[in-house]
Write a protein that holds these residues in place. Structure first.
Motif, PDB file in Angstrom:
ATOM      1  N   SER A 184       0.638  -1.181  -0.338  1.00 54.71           N
ATOM      2  CA  SER A 184       0.287   0.037   0.020  1.00 54.71           C
ATOM      3  C   SER A 184       0.865   1.065   0.039  1.00 54.71           C
ATOM      4  CB  SER A 184      -0.866  -0.300   1.235  1.00 54.71           C
ATOM      5  OG  SER A 184      -1.984   1.172   1.376  1.00 54.71           O
ATOM      6  N   VAL A 185       0.174   2.156  -0.472  1.00 53.55           N
ATOM      7  CA  VAL A 185       1.073   3.198  -0.804  1.00 53.55           C
ATOM      8  C   VAL A 185       0.420   4.678   0.731  1.00 53.55           C
ATOM      9  CG1 VAL A 185       1.969   6.486  -1.861  1.00 53.55           C
ATOM     10  CG2 VAL A 185       1.410   3.873  -3.056  1.00 53.55           C
ATOM     11  N   PRO A 186       0.882   4.759   1.646  1.00 51.76           N
ATOM     12  CA  PRO A 186       0.134   5.627   2.648  1.00 51.76           C
ATOM     13  C   PRO A 186      -0.717   7.151   2.500  1.00 51.76           C
ATOM     14  CG  PRO A 186       2.199   5.250   2.909  1.00 51.76           C
ATOM     15  CD  PRO A 186       2.480   4.267   1.245  1.00 51.76           C
ATOM     16  N   GLY A 187      -1.403   7.004   3.626  1.00 48.93           N
ATOM     17  CA  GLY A 187      -2.385   7.913   2.435  1.00 48.93           C
ATOM     18  C   GLY A 187      -2.077   9.260   3.696  1.00 48.93           C
ATOM     19  N   ALA A 188      -3.171  10.827   3.625  1.00 48.59           N
ATOM     20  CA  ALA A 188      -3.195  11.250   3.875  1.00 48.59           C
ATOM     21  C   ALA A 188      -2.833  11.310   6.153  1.00 48.59           C
ATOM     22  CB  ALA A 188      -3.956  12.400   3.952  1.00 48.59           C
ATOM     23  N   GLY A 189      -3.864  10.294   6.164  1.00 45.62           N
ATOM     24  CA  GLY A 189      -3.503   9.972   7.694  1.00 45.62           C
ATOM     25  C   GLY A 189      -2.440   9.746   8.578  1.00 45.62           C
ATOM     26  N   ASP A 190      -1.573   8.400   8.042  1.00 44.09           N
ATOM     27  CA  ASP A 190      -0.240   8.339   7.956  1.00 44.09           C
ATOM     28  C   ASP A 190       0.444   9.602   7.555  1.00 44.09           C
ATOM     29  OD1 ASP A 190      -0.789   5.342   7.574  1.00 44.09           O
ATOM     30  OD2 ASP A 190      -1.306   5.312   6.012  1.00 44.09           O
ATOM     31  N   ARG A 191       0.467  10.423   7.221  1.00 45.58           N
ATOM     32  CA  ARG A 191       1.393  11.080   6.989  1.00 45.58           C
ATOM     33  C   ARG A 191       0.813  12.186   7.682  1.00 45.58           C
ATOM     34  NH1 ARG A 191       4.607   9.506   2.605  1.00 45.58           N
ATOM     35  NH2 ARG A 191       3.065   8.361   1.021  1.00 45.58           N
ATOM     36  N   VAL A 192       0.027  12.934   8.664  1.00 47.42           N
ATOM     37  CA  VAL A 192      -0.287  13.860   9.411  1.00 47.42           C
ATOM     38  C   VAL A 192      -0.165  13.341  10.736  1.00 47.42           C
ATOM     39  CG1 VAL A 192      -1.903  15.447   9.352  1.00 47.42           C
ATOM     40  CG2 VAL A 192      -1.839  14.626   7.293  1.00 47.42           C
ATOM     41  N   PHE A 193      -0.882  12.242  10.473  1.00 45.55           N
ATOM     42  CA  PHE A 193      -0.752  11.932  12.541  1.00 45.55           C
ATOM     43  C   PHE A 193       0.044  10.710  12.821  1.00 45.55           C
ATOM     44  CE2 PHE A 193      -5.494  13.007  11.011  1.00 45.55           C
ATOM     45  CZ  PHE A 193      -5.559  14.119  11.783  1.00 45.55           C
ATOM     46  N   ALA A 194       0.785  10.118  11.611  1.00 41.85           N
ATOM     47  CA  ALA A 194       0.965   8.927  12.029  1.00 41.85           C
ATOM     48  C   ALA A 194       2.992   8.869  11.642  1.00 41.85           C
ATOM     49  CB  ALA A 194       0.804   7.932  11.724  1.00 41.85           C
ATOM     50  N   SER A 195       3.418  10.307  10.949  1.00 45.84           N
ATOM     51  CA  SER A 195       4.701  10.552  11.131  1.00 45.84           C
ATOM     52  C   SER A 195       5.665   9.726  10.679  1.00 45.84           C
ATOM     53  CB  SER A 195       5.612  10.542  12.652  1.00 45.84           C
ATOM     54  OG  SER A 195       4.809  11.770  13.602  1.00 45.84           O
ATOM     55  N   ILE A 196       4.582   8.955   9.041  1.00 46.94           N
ATOM     56  CA  ILE A 196       5.176   7.932   8.395  1.00 46.94           C
ATOM     57  C   ILE A 196       6.368   8.685   7.553  1.00 46.94           C
ATOM     58  CG2 ILE A 196       3.716   8.828   6.888  1.00 46.94           C
ATOM     59  CD1 ILE A 196       3.877   5.543   6.370  1.00 46.94           C
ATOM     60  N   ASP A 197       7.230   8.515   7.165  1.00 51.50           N
ATOM     61  CA  ASP A 197       8.507   8.853   6.272  1.00 51.50           C
ATOM     62  C   ASP A 197       7.966   8.864   4.700  1.00 51.50           C
ATOM     63  OD1 ASP A 197      11.319   8.919   4.498  1.00 51.50           O
ATOM     64  OD2 ASP A 197      11.457  10.182   6.407  1.00 51.50           O
ATOM     65  N   GLU A 198       8.317  10.416   3.969  1.00 47.95           N
ATOM     66  CA  GLU A 198       7.938  10.366   2.584  1.00 47.95           C
ATOM     67  C   GLU A 198       8.518   9.146   1.595  1.00 47.95           C
ATOM     68  OE1 GLU A 198      10.640  13.987   0.820  1.00 47.95           O
ATOM     69  OE2 GLU A 198       9.063  14.205   1.184  1.00 47.95           O
ATOM     70  N   SER A 199       9.591   8.471   2.556  1.00 44.98           N
ATOM     71  CA  SER A 199      10.684   7.733   1.791  1.00 44.98           C
ATOM     72  C   SER A 199       9.443   6.100   1.742  1.00 44.98           C
ATOM     73  CB  SER A 199      11.410   7.822   1.558  1.00 44.98           C
ATOM     74  OG  SER A 199      11.968   7.046   2.673  1.00 44.98           O
ATOM     75  N   GLU A 200       8.467   6.066   3.542  1.00 49.14           N
ATOM     76  CA  GLU A 200       8.620   4.830   3.105  1.00 49.14           C
ATOM     77  C   GLU A 200       6.638   4.105   2.168  1.00 49.14           C
ATOM     78  OE1 GLU A 200       9.342   4.096   7.278  1.00 49.14           O
ATOM     79  OE2 GLU A 200       7.838   5.596   7.113  1.00 49.14           O
ATOM     80  N   MET A 201       6.415   2.495   2.029  1.00 46.70           N
ATOM     81  CA  MET A 201       5.833   2.072   1.527  1.00 46.70           C
ATOM     82  C   MET A 201       4.965   1.112   2.892  1.00 46.70           C
ATOM     83  SD  MET A 201       6.578   1.327  -1.754  1.00 46.70           S
ATOM     84  CE  MET A 201       4.716   0.401  -2.470  1.00 46.70           C
ATOM     85  N   ILE A 202       4.312   0.625   2.712  1.00 48.18           N
ATOM     86  CA  ILE A 202       3.209  -0.144   3.623  1.00 48.18           C
ATOM     87  C   ILE A 202       3.477  -1.656   2.932  1.00 48.18           C
ATOM     88  CG2 ILE A 202       1.266  -0.826   5.128  1.00 48.18           C
ATOM     89  CD1 ILE A 202       0.705   1.593   4.778  1.00 48.18           C
ATOM     90  N   PHE A 203       3.865  -3.156   3.688  1.00 43.13           N
ATOM     91  CA  PHE A 203       4.088  -4.534   3.760  1.00 43.13           C
ATOM     92  C   PHE A 203       3.287  -5.069   4.194  1.00 43.13           C
ATOM     93  CE2 PHE A 203       5.575  -8.182   3.435  1.00 43.13           C
ATOM     94  CZ  PHE A 203       4.971  -9.366   1.395  1.00 43.13           C
ATOM     95  N   ALA A 204       2.211  -5.313   3.455  1.00 46.16           N
ATOM     96  CA  ALA A 204       1.344  -6.070   4.572  1.00 46.16           C
ATOM     97  C   ALA A 204       1.104  -7.958   4.369  1.00 46.16           C
ATOM     98  CB  ALA A 204      -0.199  -5.905   4.895  1.00 46.16           C
ATOM     99  N   MET A 205       1.274  -8.281   5.734  1.00 41.10           N
ATOM    100  CA  MET A 205       1.006  -9.941   5.786  1.00 41.10           C
ATOM    101  C   MET A 205       0.320 -11.016   6.716  1.00 41.10           C
ATOM    102  SD  MET A 205       4.248 -11.479   6.034  1.00 41.10           S
ATOM    103  CE  MET A 205       5.936 -10.648   6.824  1.00 41.10           C
ATOM    104  N   PRO A 206      -0.697 -11.614   6.440  1.00 39.98           N
ATOM    105  CA  PRO A 206      -1.281 -12.799   6.780  1.00 39.98           C
ATOM    106  C   PRO A 206      -0.145 -13.119   8.186  1.00 39.98           C
ATOM    107  CG  PRO A 206      -1.769 -13.993   5.190  1.00 39.98           C
ATOM    108  CD  PRO A 206      -0.957 -12.684   5.225  1.00 39.98           C
TER     109      PRO A 206
END
Length: 256
Positions: A184-206
Motif C-alpha cells: 500500500s502507498v500511505p495516505g494523508a492520515g499516515d502522513r499527518v498523524f502517524a509521522s510516516i516518512d515520505e520514502s516509506e511504503m507499507i507491506f502487509a501479510m497474514p
C-alpha cells in the motif's frame, strides 16, 4: 515468543528503520499487561497513530471503541454507527472531504462487521506478548521490493488495490487479516498523524506468511548473490577523464 524472534530476523535482514507491527483483534474485552490505552491518559487516537506509536515508541497499544479519534475508522472498524447507515456516513465524509468527486461509483473502502470487535491491539512485533494475526512492515521501495521477491519466491505475484486513503488502517491491513499479502502507498492520515516518512511504503501479510517471508529473504535470488541492501556491481575497469589517461601513459608501473 516465536513471533518476537521472527520479527527480529526480518528487521535485521532488511535493516528496517522501525520494527514490524503485529496486529490482533479480539471480539471480547482484552486487557494486556503493560499496554498503552489512550483513554487512560485522557486522549483518543487515530488507528494509524496507534500503529505509529507501536513502531516508534515500542509499546503495545490497545484501542477500545472509546479510544478511537478518527471518524472514518470508527465506521470502518465497526465501533460506531451512523443514523443514516455506515455507507452513508462514509460517503458524506469521503465526498465531503473531496477525496472522490462523487459517490456514483460507490464507496470501495473495506469495513469490519459492526460491533464484532471490542479490542484492537497493535504492537512492536519484536516485543509484543500477543500472537499477531497480521503484520505491517513500513519500508523503503527497495525493501518492499525485497519483500515482494521473498513472497514470489514461493510463486505467484503480490496484488494491490491502491487508493492512498486509509492505507495502514484498512487498505493494507484488512487484506492481510483476510489471508492476502499486499502493498500500500500511505495516505494523508499516515502522513499527518502517524509521522510516516515520505520514502516509506507499507507491506502487509497474514502472520501465517512470516515463515515463508523469512525463507524468501534468505534464499530468493541467492544464485545471483541478490540480498538487501543489493551489492553494487564493481567488477569492471573504470574509465577516467581523458587528461588522466594521457598523463597515465607516461607512468611506469613499479616492479614491472
Amino acid at each position: 515468543m516465536e513471533w518476537n524472534e521472527k520479527a527480529k530476523e526480518i528487521s535485521e535482514s532488511l535493516k528496517l528503520r522501525t520494527p514490524p507491527v503485529g496486529v490482533r483483534f479480539f471480539e471480547e474485552d482484552y486487557k494486556p499487561e503493560k499496554a498503552f490505552t489512550p483513554s487512560k491518559y485522557g486522549i483518543k487516537m487515530a488507528v494509524c497513530q496507534a500503529i505509529a506509536f507501536a513502531r516508534y515508541i515500542g509499546k503495545t497499544v490497545v484501542l477500545k471503541p472509546e479510544d478511537f479519534a478518527c471518524p472514518p475508522s470508527m465506521l470502518i472498524y465497526g465501533v460506531a454507527e451512523y443514523e443514516e447507515g455506515v455507507e452513508q456516513g462514509l460517503k458524506e465524509i469521503i465526498v465531503g472531504a473531496s477525496w472522490i468527486k462523487n459517490a456514483e461509483g460507490g464507496i470501495t473502502v473495506k469495513k469490519l462487521p459492526q460491533g464484532k470487535y471490542r479490542t484492537f491491539v497493535f504492537g512492536d512485533m519484536t516485543k509484543m506478548a500477543e500472537d499477531p494475526e497480521a503484520v505491517l512492515i513500513f519500508a523503503t521501495p527497495a525493501q518492499v521490493g525485497r519483500l515482494i521477491q521473498a513472497t514470489t519466491y514461493h510463486g505467484g505475484v503480490v496484488k494491490a488495490q491502491l487508493a492512498a486513503k486509509t492505507a495502514s488502517c484498512a487498505e493494507a491491513l484488512f487484506p492481510a487479516l483476510s489471508g492476502e499479502v499486499t502493498v500500500s502507498v500511505p495516505g494523508a492520515g499516515d502522513r499527518v498523524f502517524a509521522s510516516i516518512d515520505e520514502s516509506e511504503m507499507i507491506f502487509a501479510m497474514p502472520y501465517e506468511w512470516v515463515d515463508k517471508i523469512v525463507e524468501g529473504l534468505r534464499d530468493a535470488g541467492k544464485g545471483t548473490n541478490v540480498r538487501y541492501p543489493p551489492p553494487p556491481f564493481l567488477f569492471f575497469t573504470p574509465i577516467f577523464p581523458k587528461n588522466y589517461r594521457e598523463i597515465a601513459k607516461k607512468f611506469r608501473i613499479l616492479g614491472q
